[in-house]
Design an enzyme around this catalytic site. Sequence first.
Site, PDB file in Angstrom:
ATOM      1  CG  ASP A   1      -0.190   0.139   2.526  1.00 21.66           C
ATOM      2  OD1 ASP A   1       0.663  -0.717   2.798  1.00 21.66           O
ATOM      3  OD2 ASP A   1      -0.429   1.100   3.275  1.00 21.66           O
TER       4      ASP A   1
ATOM      5  CG  HIS B   1      -0.819  -7.378  -1.141  1.00 19.94           C
ATOM      6  ND1 HIS B   1      -2.072  -7.560  -1.679  1.00 19.94           N
ATOM      7  CD2 HIS B   1      -0.869  -6.214  -0.456  1.00 19.94           C
ATOM      8  CE1 HIS B   1      -2.855  -6.549  -1.320  1.00 19.94           C
ATOM      9  NE2 HIS B   1      -2.144  -5.713  -0.581  1.00 19.94           N
TER      10      HIS B   1
ATOM     11  CG  ASP C   1       4.588 -16.547  -5.533  1.00 17.83           C
ATOM     12  OD1 ASP C   1       4.484 -15.352  -5.179  1.00 17.83           O
ATOM     13  OD2 ASP C   1       5.337 -16.923  -6.452  1.00 17.83           O
TER      14      ASP C   1
ATOM     15  CD  GLU D   1       1.121  -5.430   2.317  1.00 16.93           C
ATOM     16  OE1 GLU D   1       0.229  -5.964   2.985  1.00 16.93           O
ATOM     17  OE2 GLU D   1       1.147  -4.208   2.046  1.00 16.93           O
TER      18      GLU D   1
END
Length: 601
Positions: free
Chosen positions: A170, A522, A571, A580
């Site tokens: 993020d 991620h 994965d 992540e």
Amino acid sequence: RAEEAPSVLTLNQTGLEGAGPKVAILADAVSAPLDWRLTDARGLVVATGRTRVFGDDAASGQHIHQIDFSDVRQVGQGYRLTVGDKASRPFDLKAAPDGRLARAALSFFYQQRSGVPIEAALVERPDLARPAGHHPDRATCFNLADPRGQVWPGCDYSLDVSGGWYDAGDQGKYVVNGGISVWTLVNAYERARLLKRPRALAAVADGDLAVPERGNGVPDILDEARFELEFLLAMQVPEGKSLEVPLGVQSGRDGKGGPGHYVLTRIDAGGLVHQRVGDAHWTGLPTAPADDHVTRYLYYPTTAASLNLAAVAAQAARVWRDIDGAFADRCLAAARRAFAAAQRHPDILAQVEFTGSGGYGDPHVADELYWAAAELYATTGEAAYLAVLRASPYFSGEQGTGDISWGSVATAGALTLALVPDRLDGADRDRVRARLLALADGYVADEGKTGYHLPYAPASYPWGSNAAILNRAIVLGMAYDWTGNAVYRSAVVDAADYVLGRNPLDRSFVTGFGARPMRNPHHRFWARQADARYPAPPSGVLSGGPNSSAMTDMVAKEMKGGCAPQTCWADDLRAYTMNEVTINWNAPLAWVALWLDDTAP
Ligand code: 9MR
């Protein structure tokens, strides 16, 4: 390219040190020891032996045989271990470190930079270049409504908090997590300098890393850390500002029970540090940083964030003193102000949620206080900071300093006290070191409890387990630095071996390293798996790793109940609880890679 099938005979996929410890693991149900043989590239037998039967292993869910062939002292390529009809992949026994992993792990930080373009000339593939995101990143405070209807009224100012590293997949920027990451990188440098380690210093020297600042005469690892430090400094509340903040006891945010009890109270907030800046709501996957136009908000300042800045700004003041005196002065002034503000307001906890960014709520800040006091004392030698240290249960030993993580930082403080000379008197320093060695001994003891022989043996694997293991390796590395006891170095090698392939998934959790590396983190930009217009990840990025505790993403939900702790991993880009990548996980990877290269036999 299709992925190779996993093997049941695993070892570090990037090879082993020719003159170092060598362990491979075989998962096999047979209960008696088995014969193994090591062959070289021509197929000639180099060594033989019998496996050590560990037996049933809860962490992997397998029946384990261990193969220790440390006595083999050779170098070369194409070695292979064979047990009956099972064989390892060919592997290298390395003559000398090549520095690749450390460089790649550090390059992650450059590529997470916010507010600047990522230049094609500084990354391994042109498709990893990208325009600047959040340029500028100017934010005001959120008006927060918590589930009980209480509202945080926000603030009457905005701050330019451009720069710094995106936290993870993020694009939030979080002080508590940025702080421990900076500390780890700067500590790698400070260790090398204070212990006079030319190899480690050369690995991070000016010109040795791909950062835009190379050639400025400053070690590149410090240039990288400073990029985040400037952001952390910008998160400090200006003098003279008053704010309403929730004061009081947290009884249950971050998934730990009922609502917190607090009272919104107006305080003089100057010197405190905002917890985070993030989007008003979560963006979709993928979203390149430059395409994220969601409103950015500051979260209110917290005691933990303030102590975090105090700690790393004090560390920076010490380390930059001879490099850039004006910057050192600025850092020290900010550290002092943040520490004083946190002492005035010791109980502002992150307990009001807003969506769009991670919580990093920490109900326990005594460890942050110890860490900040330790860094300030190590830098200044002032009695007032020593007094705070002496009053801490971590200093008396009443409380153990524990594993390093974003929310548990006392060991970082202890490591600094043990490393920086001439501050504590002899007896106090000996006590701090003795406790760190006892901590390291506990980690070594954990190796005997795990089939894969790693210094980590929790019943359940937490979010970011790979970093938990590597953070333990930092303590083990320093224990080796102080004692020269090879047991500690072997345990660091074990930790790295696990992360690089010696695990029940036969997986290298680092992109670009080993035969079966993680490929689909991620991440909102390295999102190739979701959309072919986005790049695959660069090399050197560490997956959070198996997580058998918080199995909340859609991939983990499917696996729940059906995986042993070390195998609760996929994965998959959607698997944010398991796959992540973050700054606070890559930082210990970089530290350990540098350290292993530095101390290689
Ligand atoms: O690393 C954090 C982990 O310890 C917490 O259990 C988890 C849930 O609160 O959050 C993790 O941190 C995430 C952060 O909140 C947002 N950016 C990505 C981080 C890694 O997943």
